[in-house]
Design a protein around this motif. Sequence first.
Motif, PDB file in Angstrom:
ATOM      1  N   TYR A  98       0.795  -1.225   0.000  1.00  0.00           N
ATOM      2  CA  TYR A  98       0.000   0.000   0.000  1.00  0.00           C
ATOM      3  C   TYR A  98       0.832   1.283   0.000  1.00  0.00           C
ATOM      4  CZ  TYR A  98      -3.677  -3.292   1.252  1.00  0.00           C
ATOM      5  OH  TYR A  98      -4.551  -4.351   1.264  1.00  0.00           O
ATOM      6  N   LYS A  99       2.157   1.160   0.221  1.00  0.00           N
ATOM      7  CA  LYS A  99       3.065   2.319   0.216  1.00  0.00           C
ATOM      8  C   LYS A  99       2.674   3.371   1.246  1.00  0.00           C
ATOM      9  CE  LYS A  99       5.489   0.555  -3.048  1.00  0.00           C
ATOM     10  NZ  LYS A  99       6.823  -0.019  -2.758  1.00  0.00           N
ATOM     11  N   THR A 100       2.148   2.939   2.366  1.00  0.00           N
ATOM     12  CA  THR A 100       1.810   3.848   3.460  1.00  0.00           C
ATOM     13  C   THR A 100       3.011   3.967   4.393  1.00  0.00           C
ATOM     14  OG1 THR A 100      -0.510   3.168   3.342  1.00  0.00           O
ATOM     15  CG2 THR A 100       0.201   4.302   5.339  1.00  0.00           C
ATOM     16  N   ARG A 101       3.454   5.198   4.641  1.00  0.00           N
ATOM     17  CA  ARG A 101       4.691   5.395   5.417  1.00  0.00           C
ATOM     18  C   ARG A 101       4.548   4.911   6.857  1.00  0.00           C
ATOM     19  NH1 ARG A 101       4.252  10.434   2.807  1.00  0.00           N
ATOM     20  NH2 ARG A 101       5.551  10.520   0.924  1.00  0.00           N
ATOM     21  N   GLY A 102       3.354   4.947   7.397  1.00  0.00           N
ATOM     22  CA  GLY A 102       3.161   4.455   8.765  1.00  0.00           C
ATOM     23  C   GLY A 102       3.574   2.999   8.898  1.00  0.00           C
ATOM     24  N   TYR A 103       3.250   2.191   7.895  1.00  0.00           N
ATOM     25  CA  TYR A 103       3.661   0.789   7.912  1.00  0.00           C
ATOM     26  C   TYR A 103       5.180   0.669   7.861  1.00  0.00           C
ATOM     27  CZ  TYR A 103      -1.180  -0.642   7.045  1.00  0.00           C
ATOM     28  OH  TYR A 103      -2.532  -0.867   7.153  1.00  0.00           O
ATOM     29  N   LEU A 104       5.817   1.532   7.073  1.00  0.00           N
ATOM     30  CA  LEU A 104       7.279   1.495   6.974  1.00  0.00           C
ATOM     31  C   LEU A 104       7.924   1.836   8.315  1.00  0.00           C
ATOM     32  CD1 LEU A 104       9.917   1.313   5.353  1.00  0.00           C
ATOM     33  CD2 LEU A 104       9.608   3.729   4.748  1.00  0.00           C
ATOM     34  N   ILE A 105       7.394   2.841   8.985  1.00  0.00           N
ATOM     35  CA  ILE A 105       7.948   3.250  10.281  1.00  0.00           C
ATOM     36  C   ILE A 105       7.802   2.120  11.303  1.00  0.00           C
ATOM     37  CG2 ILE A 105       7.648   4.852  12.209  1.00  0.00           C
ATOM     38  CD1 ILE A 105       6.839   6.983  10.147  1.00  0.00           C
ATOM     39  N   PHE A 106       6.603   1.542  11.397  1.00  0.00           N
ATOM     40  CA  PHE A 106       6.414   0.419  12.321  1.00  0.00           C
ATOM     41  C   PHE A 106       7.288  -0.764  11.927  1.00  0.00           C
ATOM     42  CE2 PHE A 106       2.325   2.477  13.512  1.00  0.00           C
ATOM     43  CZ  PHE A 106       2.490   2.432  14.889  1.00  0.00           C
ATOM     44  N   GLY A 107       7.391  -1.024  10.631  1.00  0.00           N
ATOM     45  CA  GLY A 107       8.156  -2.164  10.160  1.00  0.00           C
ATOM     46  C   GLY A 107       9.634  -2.075  10.444  1.00  0.00           C
ATOM     47  N   CYS A 108      10.161  -0.869  10.593  1.00  0.00           N
ATOM     48  CA  CYS A 108      11.584  -0.696  10.893  1.00  0.00           C
ATOM     49  C   CYS A 108      11.843  -0.498  12.387  1.00  0.00           C
ATOM     50  CB  CYS A 108      12.142   0.500  10.106  1.00  0.00           C
ATOM     51  SG  CYS A 108      12.193   0.265   8.320  1.00  0.00           S
ATOM     52  N   ILE A 109      10.971   0.249  13.043  1.00  0.00           N
ATOM     53  CA  ILE A 109      11.185   0.570  14.454  1.00  0.00           C
ATOM     54  C   ILE A 109      10.950  -0.643  15.355  1.00  0.00           C
ATOM     55  CG2 ILE A 109      10.363   1.949  16.403  1.00  0.00           C
ATOM     56  CD1 ILE A 109      11.973   3.594  14.509  1.00  0.00           C
ATOM     57  N   LEU A 110       9.873  -1.389  15.117  1.00  0.00           N
ATOM     58  CA  LEU A 110       9.525  -2.500  16.013  1.00  0.00           C
ATOM     59  C   LEU A 110      10.575  -3.609  16.030  1.00  0.00           C
ATOM     60  CD1 LEU A 110       5.653  -2.796  15.533  1.00  0.00           C
ATOM     61  CD2 LEU A 110       6.933  -1.626  17.333  1.00  0.00           C
ATOM     62  N   ILE A 141      17.217   3.773   7.725  1.00  0.00           N
ATOM     63  CA  ILE A 141      16.618   2.900   6.718  1.00  0.00           C
ATOM     64  C   ILE A 141      15.296   3.495   6.226  1.00  0.00           C
ATOM     65  CG2 ILE A 141      15.545   0.648   6.357  1.00  0.00           C
ATOM     66  CD1 ILE A 141      17.622  -0.533   8.264  1.00  0.00           C
ATOM     67  N   ILE A 142      14.498   4.021   7.165  1.00  0.00           N
ATOM     68  CA  ILE A 142      13.244   4.681   6.797  1.00  0.00           C
ATOM     69  C   ILE A 142      13.514   5.841   5.854  1.00  0.00           C
ATOM     70  CG2 ILE A 142      11.338   6.074   7.704  1.00  0.00           C
ATOM     71  CD1 ILE A 142      11.519   4.341  10.262  1.00  0.00           C
ATOM     72  N   TYR A 143      14.525   6.630   6.188  1.00  0.00           N
ATOM     73  CA  TYR A 143      14.888   7.767   5.348  1.00  0.00           C
ATOM     74  C   TYR A 143      15.323   7.306   3.957  1.00  0.00           C
ATOM     75  CZ  TYR A 143      17.915  11.426   3.439  1.00  0.00           C
ATOM     76  OH  TYR A 143      18.520  12.334   2.613  1.00  0.00           O
ATOM     77  N   SER A 144      16.142   6.280   3.880  1.00  0.00           N
ATOM     78  CA  SER A 144      16.683   5.817   2.603  1.00  0.00           C
ATOM     79  C   SER A 144      15.616   5.206   1.709  1.00  0.00           C
ATOM     80  CB  SER A 144      17.804   4.797   2.847  1.00  0.00           C
ATOM     81  OG  SER A 144      18.852   5.362   3.601  1.00  0.00           O
ATOM     82  N   LEU A 145      14.658   4.478   2.310  1.00  0.00           N
ATOM     83  CA  LEU A 145      13.658   3.780   1.519  1.00  0.00           C
ATOM     84  C   LEU A 145      12.556   4.684   0.994  1.00  0.00           C
ATOM     85  CD1 LEU A 145      13.195   0.439   3.542  1.00  0.00           C
ATOM     86  CD2 LEU A 145      14.450   0.787   1.404  1.00  0.00           C
ATOM     87  N   ASP A 146      12.218   5.745   1.729  1.00  0.00           N
ATOM     88  CA  ASP A 146      11.041   6.524   1.337  1.00  0.00           C
ATOM     89  C   ASP A 146      11.267   8.032   1.351  1.00  0.00           C
ATOM     90  OD1 ASP A 146       8.352   7.857   1.570  1.00  0.00           O
ATOM     91  OD2 ASP A 146       7.669   5.790   1.398  1.00  0.00           O
ATOM     92  N   TYR A 147      11.727   8.553   2.472  1.00  0.00           N
ATOM     93  CA  TYR A 147      11.743  10.005   2.640  1.00  0.00           C
ATOM     94  C   TYR A 147      12.825  10.697   1.812  1.00  0.00           C
ATOM     95  CZ  TYR A 147       8.386   9.601   6.449  1.00  0.00           C
ATOM     96  OH  TYR A 147       7.251   9.362   7.181  1.00  0.00           O
ATOM     97  N   LYS A 148      13.891   9.991   1.500  1.00  0.00           N
ATOM     98  CA  LYS A 148      15.001  10.604   0.760  1.00  0.00           C
ATOM     99  C   LYS A 148      14.559  11.090  -0.603  1.00  0.00           C
ATOM    100  CE  LYS A 148      19.746   9.710  -0.741  1.00  0.00           C
ATOM    101  NZ  LYS A 148      20.855   8.707  -0.775  1.00  0.00           N
ATOM    102  N   LYS A 149      13.771  10.286  -1.311  1.00  0.00           N
ATOM    103  CA  LYS A 149      13.324  10.659  -2.660  1.00  0.00           C
ATOM    104  C   LYS A 149      12.352  11.831  -2.647  1.00  0.00           C
ATOM    105  CE  LYS A 149       9.829   7.000  -2.490  1.00  0.00           C
ATOM    106  NZ  LYS A 149       9.429   5.690  -3.043  1.00  0.00           N
ATOM    107  N   LEU A 150      11.759  12.097  -1.470  1.00  0.00           N
ATOM    108  CA  LEU A 150      10.841  13.229  -1.333  1.00  0.00           C
ATOM    109  C   LEU A 150      11.540  14.490  -0.838  1.00  0.00           C
ATOM    110  CD1 LEU A 150       7.823  11.376   0.337  1.00  0.00           C
ATOM    111  CD2 LEU A 150       8.095  11.962  -2.074  1.00  0.00           C
TER     112      LEU A 150
END
Length: 209
Positions: A98-110, A141-150
């Motif tokens: 779904y490309k939802t950033r909330g899932y990415l944050i939980f998926g890396c932090i937890l 990792i969160i930054y590299s996967l999603d936020y960097k391109k934005l």
Amino acid sequence: MERKDYTLGVVLIFIGIMFFLLNLNVLSFNWLLLILGVAFLVAYAYKRQTGYLAAGLILLGISIVSIIDEYTFTNVNIKGFVYLWIIGIVSLVMYTRYKTRGYLIFGCILPAIGTYTLIDEMSYGDTAWVLFLFLAISLYIIYSLDYKKLGISWPKSLSIIMVVLSILFLLSSKTVIKFKFWKFISYLWPILLIVIGGRIIYNMKRSNE
């Protein structure tokens, strides 16, 4: 002729049979969960529906941890480690779909927190610095996967802050730092929160212009 999908019906029949065997004391509850987890993963292999994958991973993780506790004699509590990793993996799967950033944050932090809990269980020393180090890695990792391109840099900035805190905690645990470390941290955290909040507001205003 329209092809009919019998997957859900087969899954329900299988679950019913498993619970019937549980009532007959043929299976224990932990093994029941394990078999159900495998069944959901098999269903996902055929149907590629995320719900089957999420249910399979969760049931598989819970059952494996319970079986380990039942048949092994260990003083190390791995439940927190396994559960957080399972939720993290499911979150990452949901993110890829779904490309939802909330899932990415939980998926890396937890998983980072889960790994720290295992290390803390197995260690006798002060491991607080490890938590901040793992959080720093997960944020980058969160930054590299999603936020960097934005062009959004707050995860990277927060990652750097976590690295600094990790170093400070490590030095404090080795009694290298002699000043009132915890009092320093109590002043540092509010300042960091104010800076991060201000940076987020600034970035949002700039993106809306």
